[in-house]
Scaffold this active site. Structure first.
Site, PDB file in Angstrom:
ATOM      1  N   GLU A 300     -36.459 -61.709 -26.255  1.00  0.00           N
ATOM      2  CA  GLU A 300     -35.155 -61.968 -27.203  1.00  0.00           C
ATOM      3  C   GLU A 300     -35.376 -63.383 -27.514  1.00  0.00           C
ATOM      4  O   GLU A 300     -34.388 -63.427 -28.521  1.00  0.00           O
ATOM      5  CB  GLU A 300     -34.462 -62.379 -25.292  1.00  0.00           C
ATOM      6  CG  GLU A 300     -32.771 -63.389 -25.417  1.00  0.00           C
ATOM      7  CD  GLU A 300     -31.877 -61.985 -26.267  1.00  0.00           C
ATOM      8  OE1 GLU A 300     -31.762 -60.794 -25.417  1.00  0.00           O
ATOM      9  OE2 GLU A 300     -31.727 -62.024 -27.242  1.00  0.00           O
ATOM     10  N   ASP A 304     -34.568 -63.902 -31.652  1.00  0.00           N
ATOM     11  CA  ASP A 304     -32.478 -64.928 -32.119  1.00  0.00           C
ATOM     12  C   ASP A 304     -33.946 -65.597 -32.983  1.00  0.00           C
ATOM     13  O   ASP A 304     -32.297 -65.645 -33.727  1.00  0.00           O
ATOM     14  CB  ASP A 304     -32.225 -64.976 -30.796  1.00  0.00           C
ATOM     15  CG  ASP A 304     -32.030 -63.886 -29.673  1.00  0.00           C
ATOM     16  OD1 ASP A 304     -31.631 -63.884 -30.151  1.00  0.00           O
ATOM     17  OD2 ASP A 304     -31.458 -65.041 -28.547  1.00  0.00           O
ATOM     18  N   SER A 518     -27.465 -58.309 -29.208  1.00  0.00           N
ATOM     19  CA  SER A 518     -29.070 -59.432 -29.386  1.00  0.00           C
ATOM     20  C   SER A 518     -28.507 -60.292 -30.260  1.00  0.00           C
ATOM     21  O   SER A 518     -29.683 -61.085 -30.932  1.00  0.00           O
ATOM     22  CB  SER A 518     -29.606 -59.974 -28.426  1.00  0.00           C
ATOM     23  OG  SER A 518     -29.546 -59.672 -26.755  1.00  0.00           O
TER      24      SER A 518
END
Ligand SMILES: *[C@@H]1O[C@H](CO)[C@@H](O)[C@H](O)[C@H]1NC(C)=O
Ligand SMILES: *[C@@H]1O[C@H](CO)[C@@H](O)[C@H](O)[C@H]1NC(C)=O
Ligand SMILES: *[C@@H]1O[C@H](CO)[C@@H](O)[C@H](O)[C@H]1NC(C)=O
Ligand SMILES: *[C@@H]1O[C@H](CO)[C@@H](O)[C@H](O)[C@H]1NC(C)=O
Ligand SMILES: *[C@@H]1O[C@H](CO)[C@@H](O)[C@H](O)[C@H]1NC(C)=O
Length: 617
Positions: A300, A304, A518
């Protein structure tokens, strides 16, 4: 250290210990035993728990009014964001609340030097043994274990306060919060598998997309999303962000997700060579960690940071690593288990004088697992950031209208309130009206991706800024559609969308293909950050809280967004909602057209309106 003079001052000021501990207690908050959790042993009485006490913010409605004025492009105050001190003055509690809470704490032997306060004094933190917390709140804490994950927390389903304190304390946590922050990522797969499915010839002609830069997008973008694909698709090729005009971008990380610098360099080498050797600042909050061992890289966090920093280079970038998240091992040696990551993060950022103008978060909880009082208070924290000129994006969720569970036997599309009726599953914080919720698309030309989280809040009413767009959608729905499954008067999600699947990133040294809303949230945030860069370079303030602008633009010039009109978001055993012309609960108003947005937002709205008024006069 508690000093004698402080004690004397307190005693003089407040007549400490004047309140008998026999004050009549009344239940402050009470929740039904949460589904999916099992109550185990009583909590160890000497375990130290950090209680956070929220004092009411009686002037919050004034803050909200300011927030809407400075965020409304048709208002003369547009862009006149508040300072840290102005915001703090508007969320400060009454002196009487501070006094009565002090008196109550003192009656339990807790004085000024034993506690911490937020700058606005609207939060008080104390560290006390479970036995004292139980006495203060007339409750019993237990160890609760989450059945599916085995995570354990110390919680209670009910707590009390002396009756005279009820109007002076908004909430106390951790008590009744049984949420589990989910990292919103899906379709995580390694590129070996993906390469087998690659069928696009190297010489395939570009895909024609009228709203894209140059009117076309590389054919490979239909299967693999890179930084170049996003810039092409959203009409941002060739724009140069400033490294030095004060614009910044921030990414939040929770759940021991570390953004790996070596992976970022590998990613830059492949997708953004001019950014090679550039890096970002990591800020550790509440015991957040930053283990740069390659094997510890978080999917994650890497997703990002690689896309946000790749898209916005050379904009200075920050990564916030916030600790205090599950899994918590209820060991008597564990120092605390605050387990409320958003408030820990908000505590930290609201104390800072300067903040990144754009901050993206890809974590959320099922809204119904967050106590209403807590959701409202956290949402009020996001409003404070908006008033200070910060744009916040949140991924809308990866379960369509449901919870993302494919096995019907495991779906949690039921209310948690004891009634156990079937219900769609909106997520919080995207359901907070003061943040921008980002849904997902896939492929070129774009279509809604099936997992794009969307729907309607059961906690927050629909804000005025989206009334027109959302009622148009609801009016098109066949009468009775999904009656009882959603709240047609709720804050509607998402606001916007961006690509959300097939992103190529580097993880622990290897390329992987990854997706989820996400991916969409930092992508949209990056476009916002580029817009902020353009504005700030022209001496204009940052965009701040985006939603009033987004819906105003959609109503006046729909071409600034690429309207997504195909696809749907199944969940809870239904096909979900359809992406339609105009706003829809799958892709919001659509994906951004940076070039068109830039042309509009680099005007000074206030000037334009003042001039228009002068001409009219
Ligand atoms: C992109 O991929 C999707 C799914 O494989 C396919 O349906 C679509 O036709 C492709 N688009 C183009 C322009 O080839
Ligand atoms: C990055 O650093 C390496 C090693 O110091 C250097 O050789 C290379 O030129 C640098 N690249 C850029 C784009 O600055
Ligand atoms: C980082 O992770 C590695 C491998 O998991 C571990 O051996 C090391 O002790 C960790 N370092 C820190 C500072 O926690
Ligand atoms: C709620 O209802 C569903 C569907 O009828 C059932 O599967 C589930 O076990 C129920 N849960 C509780 C806690 O009663
Ligand atoms: C979605 O579109 C399909 C096809 O037009 C239609 O049959 C269905 O009723 C629509 N669903 C909703 C929830 O509007």
């Amino acid at each position: 250290m508690r000093s004698l003079s402080a004690l004397v001052a307190l005693a003089l000021a407040f007549g400490a210990a004047a309140v008998p501990s026999t004050a009549v207690h009344k239940v402050k908050e009470n929740v039904v035993s949460p589904r999916g959790w099992t109550k185990r042993a009583p909590a160890p009485s000497d375990h130290i728990i950090e209680l956070r006490i929220a004092l009411p913010q009686p002037k919050f409605d004034v803050l909200e009014k300011h927030l809407y004025e400075v965020s409304d492009p048709f208002h003369e105050r547009y862009g006149q964001h508040l300072t840290k001190e102005e915001v703090e003055a508007l969320v400060a509690p009454e002196a009487e609340s501070i006094h009565l809470v002090n008196e109550w704490l003192a009656s339990h032997g807790i004085y000024e030097d034993d506690l911490a306060r937020s700058p606005a004094k609207d939060w008080v933190h104390i560290k006390v043994p479970v036995s004292l917390a139980e006495e203060m709140l007339k409750t019993e804490y237990h160890i609760w274990t989450h059945d599916a994950s085995g995570d354990s927390v110390i919680r209670t389903t009910s707590y009390s306060l002396p009756e005279h304190l009820h109007e002076h304390v908004e909430l106390i946590q951790p008590t009744t919060v049984f949420s589990r922050t989910k990292s919103l990522k899906t379709s995580f797969r390694f590129s070996e598998a993906q390469e087998k499915s690659v069928a696009i010839a190297a010489n395939a002609p570009p895909i024609s997309v009228p709203s894209a830069s140059g009117g076309h997008v590389d054919a490979s973008c239909n299967q693999t999303i890179t930084v170049t694909c996003i810039l092409e698709l959203y009409n941002a090729v060739g724009f140069k962000a400033s490294a030095t005009n004060g614009n910044q971008i921030g990414i939040t990380g929770y759940l021991e997700q570390f953004a790996n610098i070596q992976d970022l360099q590998t990613f830059f080498a492949e997708q953004r060579p001019d950014a090679l050797n550039s890096t970002f600042k990591t800020i550790l909050i509440n015991g957040g960690e930053n283990n740069q061992t390659l094997d510890e890289a978080g999917a994650e966090a890497n997703l990002d940071t690689q896309f946000a920093y790749g898209l916005t280079f050379p904009t200075p970038a920050t990564f916030y690593s916030t600790g205090g998240s599950p899994p918590f091992i209820p060991d008597v040696l564990t120092p605390d288990d605050s387990n409320e990551p958003y408030t820990e993060w908000l505590d930290f950022v609201l104390k800072q004088k300067t903040l990144p103008q754009t901050i993206s978060t890809s974590y959320a909880d099922d809204e119904q697992t967050v106590p209403v009082s807590f959701a409202k208070r956290v949402c009020a924290g996001f409003a404070q950031l908006g008033a200070r000129g910060v744009s916040l994006t949140f991924s809308s969720g990866d379960g369509g209208v449901g919870d993302g569970e494919e096995d019907p036997a495991l779906q949690e599309c039921f209310t948690n309130d004891g009634r156990n009726v079937t219900r769609f599953v909106p997520l919080f914080p995207p359901s907070c009206p003061f943040v921008t919720a980002v849904g997902g698309t896939i492929h070129v030309p774009e279509t809604a991706v099936f997992f794009s989280g969307g729907g309607f809040s059961d906690v927050f009413p629909r804000p005025a800024y989206q009334q027109l767009a959302v009622s148009k959608f609801l009016n098109k729905l066949a009468p009775g559609t999904y009656a009882g499954l959603f709240n047609p008067n709720g804050r509607a999600i998402p606001d916007v969308a961006a690509q959300a699947d097939l992103f190529r990133i580097f993880l622990s040294g290897r390329p992987v293909s990854i997706g989820g809303t996400s991916a969409a949230a930092p992508t949209f945030a990056s476009i916002v950050s580029l817009l902020n860069s353009a504005r700030i370079s022209k001496g204009l303030p940052s965009l701040g809280f985006l939603n009033p602008l987004i819906y105003a633009l959609q109503a006046t010039d729909p071409s600034v967004f690429n309207d997504i009109t195909t696809g749907n978001n199944p969940g809870c055993g239904t096909p979900g909602f359809n992406a339609t012309e105009g706003w829809d609960p799958v892709t919001g108003v659509g994906t951004p057209n940076f070039g068109k947005l830039k042309d509009i937002v680099t005007f000074d709205f206030a000037d334009v309106l003042t001039n228009a008024a002068k001409l009219g006069a």
